[in-house]
Design a protein around this motif. Structure first.
Motif, PDB file in Angstrom:
ATOM      1  N   GLU A 177       0.839  -1.202   0.000  1.00 53.88           N
ATOM      2  CA  GLU A 177       0.000   0.000   0.000  1.00 53.88           C
ATOM      3  C   GLU A 177       0.874   1.251   0.000  1.00 53.88           C
ATOM      4  O   GLU A 177       0.592   2.232   0.678  1.00 53.88           O
ATOM      5  CB  GLU A 177      -0.915  -0.018   1.226  1.00 53.88           C
ATOM      6  CG  GLU A 177      -1.802  -1.248   1.300  1.00 53.88           C
ATOM      7  CD  GLU A 177      -2.542  -1.370   2.627  1.00 53.88           C
ATOM      8  OE1 GLU A 177      -2.383  -0.486   3.493  1.00 53.88           O
ATOM      9  OE2 GLU A 177      -3.276  -2.361   2.794  1.00 53.88           O
ATOM     10  N   GLN A 178       1.937   1.224  -0.795  1.00 54.89           N
ATOM     11  CA  GLN A 178       2.945   2.276  -0.704  1.00 54.89           C
ATOM     12  C   GLN A 178       2.424   3.647  -1.127  1.00 54.89           C
ATOM     13  O   GLN A 178       2.837   4.672  -0.575  1.00 54.89           O
ATOM     14  CB  GLN A 178       4.192   1.912  -1.500  1.00 54.89           C
ATOM     15  CG  GLN A 178       3.975   1.660  -2.972  1.00 54.89           C
ATOM     16  CD  GLN A 178       5.265   1.234  -3.656  1.00 54.89           C
ATOM     17  OE1 GLN A 178       5.983   2.056  -4.187  1.00 54.89           O
ATOM     18  NE2 GLN A 178       5.557  -0.064  -3.617  1.00 54.89           N
ATOM     19  N   THR A 179       1.513   3.696  -2.078  1.00 51.93           N
ATOM     20  CA  THR A 179       0.980   5.003  -2.496  1.00 51.93           C
ATOM     21  C   THR A 179       0.226   5.672  -1.350  1.00 51.93           C
ATOM     22  O   THR A 179       0.406   6.860  -1.067  1.00 51.93           O
ATOM     23  CB  THR A 179       0.042   4.844  -3.704  1.00 51.93           C
ATOM     24  OG1 THR A 179       0.767   4.222  -4.785  1.00 51.93           O
ATOM     25  CG2 THR A 179      -0.464   6.201  -4.160  1.00 51.93           C
ATOM     26  N   THR A 180      -0.592   4.876  -0.662  1.00 52.03           N
ATOM     27  CA  THR A 180      -1.334   5.396   0.491  1.00 52.03           C
ATOM     28  C   THR A 180      -0.389   5.782   1.617  1.00 52.03           C
ATOM     29  O   THR A 180      -0.526   6.858   2.220  1.00 52.03           O
ATOM     30  CB  THR A 180      -2.340   4.339   0.988  1.00 52.03           C
ATOM     31  OG1 THR A 180      -3.246   4.021  -0.063  1.00 52.03           O
ATOM     32  CG2 THR A 180      -3.119   4.860   2.188  1.00 52.03           C
ATOM     33  N   TRP A 181       0.587   4.906   1.890  1.00 51.89           N
ATOM     34  CA  TRP A 181       1.528   5.191   2.970  1.00 51.89           C
ATOM     35  C   TRP A 181       2.415   6.386   2.657  1.00 51.89           C
ATOM     36  O   TRP A 181       2.746   7.183   3.544  1.00 51.89           O
ATOM     37  CB  TRP A 181       2.377   3.955   3.273  1.00 51.89           C
ATOM     38  CG  TRP A 181       1.676   2.998   4.186  1.00 51.89           C
ATOM     39  CD1 TRP A 181       1.196   1.763   3.888  1.00 51.89           C
ATOM     40  CD2 TRP A 181       1.356   3.217   5.562  1.00 51.89           C
ATOM     41  NE1 TRP A 181       0.589   1.194   4.985  1.00 51.89           N
ATOM     42  CE2 TRP A 181       0.689   2.064   6.031  1.00 51.89           C
ATOM     43  CE3 TRP A 181       1.573   4.274   6.446  1.00 51.89           C
ATOM     44  CZ2 TRP A 181       0.224   1.939   7.339  1.00 51.89           C
ATOM     45  CZ3 TRP A 181       1.124   4.154   7.755  1.00 51.89           C
ATOM     46  CH2 TRP A 181       0.464   2.999   8.191  1.00 51.89           C
ATOM     47  N   ASP A 182       2.821   6.520   1.422  1.00 54.75           N
ATOM     48  CA  ASP A 182       3.658   7.657   1.029  1.00 54.75           C
ATOM     49  C   ASP A 182       2.941   8.973   1.340  1.00 54.75           C
ATOM     50  O   ASP A 182       3.527   9.897   1.919  1.00 54.75           O
ATOM     51  CB  ASP A 182       3.992   7.568  -0.463  1.00 54.75           C
ATOM     52  CG  ASP A 182       4.984   8.622  -0.904  1.00 54.75           C
ATOM     53  OD1 ASP A 182       6.182   8.489  -0.579  1.00 54.75           O
ATOM     54  OD2 ASP A 182       4.560   9.599  -1.566  1.00 54.75           O
ATOM     55  N   ALA A 183       1.665   9.028   0.982  1.00 58.53           N
ATOM     56  CA  ALA A 183       0.887  10.246   1.242  1.00 58.53           C
ATOM     57  C   ALA A 183       0.686  10.462   2.746  1.00 58.53           C
ATOM     58  O   ALA A 183       0.802  11.596   3.239  1.00 58.53           O
ATOM     59  CB  ALA A 183      -0.466  10.157   0.533  1.00 58.53           C
ATOM     60  N   SER A 184       0.425   9.385   3.483  1.00 57.79           N
ATOM     61  CA  SER A 184       0.184   9.511   4.920  1.00 57.79           C
ATOM     62  C   SER A 184       1.440   9.965   5.667  1.00 57.79           C
ATOM     63  O   SER A 184       1.381  10.809   6.565  1.00 57.79           O
ATOM     64  CB  SER A 184      -0.288   8.173   5.493  1.00 57.79           C
ATOM     65  OG  SER A 184      -1.509   7.776   4.933  1.00 57.79           O
ATOM     66  N   ILE A 185       2.571   9.396   5.284  1.00 62.39           N
ATOM     67  CA  ILE A 185       3.845   9.758   5.927  1.00 62.39           C
ATOM     68  C   ILE A 185       4.151  11.236   5.692  1.00 62.39           C
ATOM     69  O   ILE A 185       4.499  11.981   6.613  1.00 62.39           O
ATOM     70  CB  ILE A 185       4.986   8.870   5.396  1.00 62.39           C
ATOM     71  CG1 ILE A 185       4.807   7.428   5.896  1.00 62.39           C
ATOM     72  CG2 ILE A 185       6.355   9.420   5.790  1.00 62.39           C
ATOM     73  CD1 ILE A 185       5.622   6.401   5.134  1.00 62.39           C
ATOM     74  N   LYS A 186       4.023  11.663   4.446  1.00 60.51           N
ATOM     75  CA  LYS A 186       4.339  13.057   4.113  1.00 60.51           C
ATOM     76  C   LYS A 186       3.343  14.026   4.743  1.00 60.51           C
ATOM     77  O   LYS A 186       3.711  15.122   5.185  1.00 60.51           O
ATOM     78  CB  LYS A 186       4.386  13.228   2.595  1.00 60.51           C
ATOM     79  CG  LYS A 186       5.561  12.502   1.954  1.00 60.51           C
ATOM     80  CD  LYS A 186       5.520  12.574   0.433  1.00 60.51           C
ATOM     81  CE  LYS A 186       6.700  11.834  -0.177  1.00 60.51           C
ATOM     82  NZ  LYS A 186       6.660  11.820  -1.668  1.00 60.51           N
ATOM     83  N   SER A 187       2.078  13.616   4.802  1.00 54.59           N
ATOM     84  CA  SER A 187       1.057  14.468   5.413  1.00 54.59           C
ATOM     85  C   SER A 187       1.323  14.645   6.908  1.00 54.59           C
ATOM     86  O   SER A 187       1.220  15.760   7.442  1.00 54.59           O
ATOM     87  CB  SER A 187      -0.335  13.860   5.199  1.00 54.59           C
ATOM     88  OG  SER A 187      -1.319  14.616   5.866  1.00 54.59           O
TER      89      SER A 187
END
Length: 267
Positions: A177-187
């Protein structure tokens, strides 16, 4: 007076007897730390094996000593990683105290064979994540992964099999789920650090006056440098800061259950 107190407290950890040994230094060189108001550095280098009276012990142990700045630089120049050395030491629990460095290039066939074996690369293969190589000085397995179309390093600790498998499950969940996690981490990083970034922006006298930084702009400047997976769903992410903090790394910690613990700058 302060030095004497620090020296006495340090030496109390070791037996009085002085032993003569030949030893193999580990995969990392001399490091040092200083706590609180201590005036001397506590320096150390790992040992992976040693010979005493023709008896060889293969065990990881720390060789340590107190030193000033000049002495630290001297030992860093003399005492190198992955070498066979002759020492006088005092023994303690899980550590030796360096009394004297007698020889930094000792010829010993048995220990040389142990060193050569220890220098061979160690790999760990996972069908989904690929082949990891052990970074021996850090006891970490490392591989390169593709994270949202960019290369990123992935790490997990050298531990017993059960914890390794747990860490790999953490990594696999993040990768799926890297796309979702990438956004969550950066947010999360943006929400935690944007006010600090604005302060840094105002202090940058060399830069032209810019519009106030937004959350989207903050997020767009981040890119993942490395991801460290731990057991229990825990993870730690290192991000390039896109020069928001003049090149400092941003570290975000969280769990695959969706919670985040912290975001801060370092380095």
């Amino acid at each position: 007076m302060k030095n004497n107190k620090q020296i006495n407290a340090f030496e109390e950890r070791f037996r009085e007897e002085i032993d003569h040994i030949i030893a193999i230094t580990g995969p990392s060189g001399v490091g040092a730390g200083k706590a609180g108001k201590e005036s001397l550095w506590t320096a150390s280098i790992p040992l992976i094996a040693w010979k005493e009276k023709d008896l060889i012990t293969t065990e990881n142990i720390r060789l340590c000593w107190l030193t000033d700045e000049e002495g630290l630089r001297e030992k860093q120049a003399q005492l190198h990683k992955e070498s066979v050395v002759t020492l006088q030491v005092r023994k303690g629990e899980g550590e030796f105290m360096l009394v004297s460095l007698i020889d930094t290039d000792t010829q010993d066939q048995e220990l040389q064979e142990i060193l050569e074996e220890a220098q061979k690369p160690v790999f760990y293969h996972d069908d989904m994540l690929g082949t990891f190589e052990l970074v021996k000085g850090l006891d970490l397995f490392e591989t390169t992964i593709h994270w949202t179309n960019q290369e990123c390093l992935l790490y997990f600790n050298l531990e017993e099999d059960e914890k390794v498998n747990d860490s790999l499950q953490t990594a696999k969940q993040l990768m799926k789920e890297q796309t979702t996690w990438d956004a969550s981490i950066k947010s999360f990083a943006a929400n935690q650090l944007i006010e600090l970034a604005k302060d840094w922006q105002e202090q940058d006298d060399s830069a032209e006056k810019q519009e106030e930084l937004t959350l989207d702009q903050f997020m767009s400047r981040l890119s993942l440098e490395s991801l460290h997976a731990y057991p229990g769903g825990e993870f730690e992410v290192y991000c390039h800061d896109g020069d928001l903090f003049w090149g400092h790394v941003i570290i975000v910690t969280g769990n695959i259950n969706g919670t985040f613990q912290d975001a801060h700058i370092a380095g």
